[in-house]
Design a protein around this motif. Sequence first.
Motif, mmCIF file in Angstrom:
data_model
loop_
_atom_site.group_PDB
_atom_site.id
_atom_site.type_symbol
_atom_site.label_atom_id
_atom_site.label_comp_id
_atom_site.label_asym_id
_atom_site.label_seq_id
_atom_site.Cartn_x
_atom_site.Cartn_y
_atom_site.Cartn_z
ATOM 1 N N ALA A 190 -17.365 73.716 -47.775
ATOM 2 C CA ALA A 190 -17.249 74.730 -46.723
ATOM 3 C C ALA A 190 -16.513 74.158 -45.518
ATOM 4 O O ALA A 190 -15.622 74.808 -44.944
ATOM 5 C CB ALA A 190 -18.640 75.212 -46.317
ATOM 6 N N TYR A 191 -16.871 72.943 -45.153
ATOM 7 C CA TYR A 191 -16.203 72.305 -44.019
ATOM 8 C C TYR A 191 -14.739 72.014 -44.347
ATOM 9 O O TYR A 191 -13.879 72.091 -43.464
ATOM 10 C CB TYR A 191 -16.929 71.015 -43.639
ATOM 11 C CG TYR A 191 -18.316 71.245 -43.108
ATOM 12 C CD1 TYR A 191 -18.569 72.240 -42.175
ATOM 13 C CD2 TYR A 191 -19.398 70.474 -43.532
ATOM 14 C CE1 TYR A 191 -19.844 72.462 -41.678
ATOM 15 C CE2 TYR A 191 -20.677 70.679 -43.039
ATOM 16 C CZ TYR A 191 -20.899 71.675 -42.121
ATOM 17 O OH TYR A 191 -22.163 71.895 -41.643
ATOM 18 N N GLN A 192 -14.454 71.695 -45.610
ATOM 19 C CA GLN A 192 -13.072 71.450 -46.010
ATOM 20 C C GLN A 192 -12.214 72.690 -45.748
ATOM 21 O O GLN A 192 -11.099 72.591 -45.223
ATOM 22 C CB GLN A 192 -13.001 71.093 -47.497
ATOM 23 C CG GLN A 192 -11.587 70.786 -47.996
ATOM 24 C CD GLN A 192 -11.065 69.469 -47.461
ATOM 25 O OE1 GLN A 192 -11.451 68.413 -47.946
ATOM 26 N NE2 GLN A 192 -10.201 69.524 -46.456
ATOM 27 N N LYS A 193 -12.756 73.849 -46.091
ATOM 28 C CA LYS A 193 -12.007 75.094 -45.857
ATOM 29 C C LYS A 193 -11.798 75.333 -44.365
ATOM 30 O O LYS A 193 -10.698 75.720 -43.929
ATOM 31 C CB LYS A 193 -12.725 76.279 -46.493
ATOM 32 C CG LYS A 193 -12.039 77.614 -46.228
ATOM 33 C CD LYS A 193 -12.573 78.730 -47.049
ATOM 34 C CE LYS A 193 -11.935 80.081 -46.655
ATOM 35 N NZ LYS A 193 -10.454 80.018 -46.566
ATOM 36 N N LEU A 194 -12.847 75.117 -43.581
ATOM 37 C CA LEU A 194 -12.732 75.324 -42.132
ATOM 38 C C LEU A 194 -11.717 74.373 -41.519
ATOM 39 O O LEU A 194 -10.960 74.744 -40.615
ATOM 40 C CB LEU A 194 -14.095 75.150 -41.469
ATOM 41 C CG LEU A 194 -15.131 76.243 -41.781
ATOM 42 C CD1 LEU A 194 -16.506 75.834 -41.257
ATOM 43 C CD2 LEU A 194 -14.708 77.586 -41.180
ATOM 44 N N ILE A 195 -11.701 73.140 -42.000
ATOM 45 C CA ILE A 195 -10.726 72.155 -41.513
ATOM 46 C C ILE A 195 -9.310 72.559 -41.933
ATOM 47 O O ILE A 195 -8.370 72.531 -41.126
ATOM 48 C CB ILE A 195 -11.077 70.741 -42.024
ATOM 49 C CG1 ILE A 195 -12.362 70.245 -41.356
ATOM 50 C CG2 ILE A 195 -9.930 69.777 -41.761
ATOM 51 C CD1 ILE A 195 -12.927 68.980 -41.971
ATOM 52 N N ASN A 196 -9.151 72.963 -43.198
ATOM 53 C CA ASN A 196 -7.838 73.392 -43.692
ATOM 54 C C ASN A 196 -7.314 74.601 -42.921
ATOM 55 O O ASN A 196 -6.102 74.743 -42.711
ATOM 56 C CB ASN A 196 -7.914 73.730 -45.177
ATOM 57 C CG ASN A 196 -8.117 72.507 -46.044
ATOM 58 O OD1 ASN A 196 -7.939 71.371 -45.597
ATOM 59 N ND2 ASN A 196 -8.502 72.716 -47.297
ATOM 60 N N ASP A 197 -8.250 75.464 -42.501
ATOM 61 C CA ASP A 197 -7.866 76.664 -41.757
ATOM 62 C C ASP A 197 -7.662 76.400 -40.268
ATOM 63 O O ASP A 197 -7.356 77.325 -39.505
ATOM 64 C CB ASP A 197 -8.930 77.750 -41.924
ATOM 65 C CG ASP A 197 -8.981 78.308 -43.343
ATOM 66 O OD1 ASP A 197 -8.041 78.056 -44.116
ATOM 67 O OD2 ASP A 197 -9.980 78.989 -43.685
ATOM 68 N N GLY A 198 -7.874 75.160 -39.840
ATOM 69 C CA GLY A 198 -7.680 74.806 -38.442
ATOM 70 C C GLY A 198 -8.794 75.249 -37.518
ATOM 71 O O GLY A 198 -8.636 75.249 -36.292
ATOM 72 N N LYS A 199 -9.937 75.594 -38.085
ATOM 73 C CA LYS A 199 -11.048 76.097 -37.278
ATOM 74 C C LYS A 199 -12.038 75.008 -36.873
ATOM 75 O O LYS A 199 -12.848 75.214 -35.967
ATOM 76 C CB LYS A 199 -11.768 77.215 -38.040
ATOM 77 C CG LYS A 199 -10.876 78.430 -38.274
ATOM 78 C CD LYS A 199 -11.553 79.483 -39.124
ATOM 79 C CE LYS A 199 -10.628 80.684 -39.315
ATOM 80 N NZ LYS A 199 -11.265 81.732 -40.173
ATOM 81 N N VAL A 200 -11.996 73.876 -37.556
ATOM 82 C CA VAL A 200 -12.861 72.734 -37.260
ATOM 83 C C VAL A 200 -12.024 71.468 -37.340
ATOM 84 O O VAL A 200 -11.221 71.312 -38.267
ATOM 85 C CB VAL A 200 -14.040 72.671 -38.254
ATOM 86 C CG1 VAL A 200 -14.754 71.325 -38.171
ATOM 87 C CG2 VAL A 200 -15.031 73.805 -38.004
ATOM 88 N N ASN A 201 -12.212 70.561 -36.386
ATOM 89 C CA ASN A 201 -11.449 69.306 -36.391
ATOM 90 C C ASN A 201 -12.228 68.146 -37.004
ATOM 91 O O ASN A 201 -11.649 67.301 -37.693
ATOM 92 C CB ASN A 201 -11.044 68.942 -34.968
ATOM 93 C CG ASN A 201 -10.009 69.895 -34.402
ATOM 94 O OD1 ASN A 201 -9.324 70.607 -35.150
ATOM 95 N ND2 ASN A 201 -9.885 69.936 -33.077
ATOM 96 N N HIS A 202 -13.536 68.076 -36.734
ATOM 97 C CA HIS A 202 -14.371 66.984 -37.233
ATOM 98 C C HIS A 202 -15.736 67.550 -37.595
ATOM 99 O O HIS A 202 -16.156 68.572 -37.049
ATOM 100 C CB HIS A 202 -14.550 65.893 -36.177
ATOM 101 C CG HIS A 202 -13.260 65.315 -35.672
ATOM 102 N ND1 HIS A 202 -12.644 64.241 -36.259
ATOM 103 C CD2 HIS A 202 -12.467 65.687 -34.630
ATOM 104 C CE1 HIS A 202 -11.525 63.960 -35.597
ATOM 105 N NE2 HIS A 202 -11.404 64.824 -34.608
ATOM 106 N N ILE A 203 -16.446 66.842 -38.490
ATOM 107 C CA ILE A 203 -17.791 67.293 -38.846
ATOM 108 C C ILE A 203 -18.810 66.181 -38.629
ATOM 109 O O ILE A 203 -18.495 64.990 -38.659
ATOM 110 C CB ILE A 203 -17.877 67.799 -40.303
ATOM 111 C CG1 ILE A 203 -17.565 66.673 -41.310
ATOM 112 C CG2 ILE A 203 -16.965 68.996 -40.505
ATOM 113 C CD1 ILE A 203 -17.909 67.034 -42.752
ATOM 114 N N GLY A 204 -20.041 66.610 -38.405
ATOM 115 C CA GLY A 204 -21.155 65.683 -38.226
ATOM 116 C C GLY A 204 -22.399 66.270 -38.864
ATOM 117 O O GLY A 204 -22.393 67.395 -39.373
ATOM 118 N N ALA A 205 -23.471 65.514 -38.826
ATOM 119 C CA ALA A 205 -24.745 65.975 -39.376
ATOM 120 C C ALA A 205 -25.867 65.572 -38.441
ATOM 121 O O ALA A 205 -25.755 64.605 -37.690
ATOM 122 C CB ALA A 205 -24.980 65.392 -40.769
ATOM 123 N N SER A 206 -26.948 66.322 -38.511
ATOM 124 C CA SER A 206 -28.112 66.056 -37.675
ATOM 125 C C SER A 206 -29.371 66.243 -38.503
ATOM 126 O O SER A 206 -29.465 67.189 -39.294
ATOM 127 C CB SER A 206 -28.114 67.034 -36.483
ATOM 128 O OG SER A 206 -29.238 66.850 -35.661
#
Length: 316
Positions: A140-156
């Motif tokens: 899911a994050y890969q798609k958001l990154i590919n779409d330019g909507k997310v630059n980096h991801i983290g977890a909590s």
Amino acid sequence: MKTKKFGNSNLETNPIIFGGNVFGWTLDEKESFKLLDELFEKGYRTIDTADVYSRWAEGNQGGESEAILGKWMKERGVRDQISLHTKVGADMGQGHNDISKSYILKAAEDSLNRLQTDYIDLYYTHWDDNKTPVEETLAAYQKLINDGKVNHIGASNLSPKRLKESLKAAEEQSLPKYEVFQQQYNLVERNDFEGAIHDICVENGVGVSTYFSLASGFLTGKYRKEEDFQGKERKGFVEKYLNRQGLEILDTLDKISETHQVSNAAVALAWLMHRPGVTAPIASATKSSQLQAFDEALNLNLSDEEMSKLNEVSKK
């Protein structure tokens, strides 16, 4: 203001991150704007929020913090100067946490709309649902990154097992890697981070941000007896610390803060900033006077002896 990089990533952060959980909870929109203006003027540009903030306040549905922050950035025209962190996965009324691909993609659009922006600098998995395959979440994050909507991801708040599985899947399947891990960590709550989580983050070049860095205000020293938190929003968070060790920690903070002529909060934040593995603590404020502790912490050099005293008194 100098910045730091999270782990092995190219994502930069202020040495102290402002926690936006207060927006729409203990601060209304007008008060939030006033504090954000002052924060910006002081040079703080890294702000942490979440879609679920501030759902717990009476009459709220969730998303209030993001909406206030988004409106402020839009009105001030400062989006490009803010490193914006938000989160997904917590219960927003559906009765359970959810980090499935379909949920993340929809929740991301909701957050982008509330924040009035087309991208998120750092997007966190807030809480695990302990059932979605880690590969699905990362996809899911890969798609958001590919779409330019997310630059980096983290977890909590992931367990050590799920964090390791996520990092392994990222490496083996060319999926996005969690570049930041966010965990509760402070002088009265050390066990959640120290040990397995710390080791995994260090070994994999994952940066660390800490939440509840001031133990919901307890480490400021304003809660020393039961009547101090009666009727306060944070009572349920801080009353458990009002014990022998908690008071001994406050006493140590009192002495060190007096030596340096700074606040207890500044000492508690400085301790975190110098702990192994920590990139930057997250801290909130509701008054202009409380922001002074941020500046004090940035300029505070604790001696080895002072760090040792704090380490010793906070051991469990």
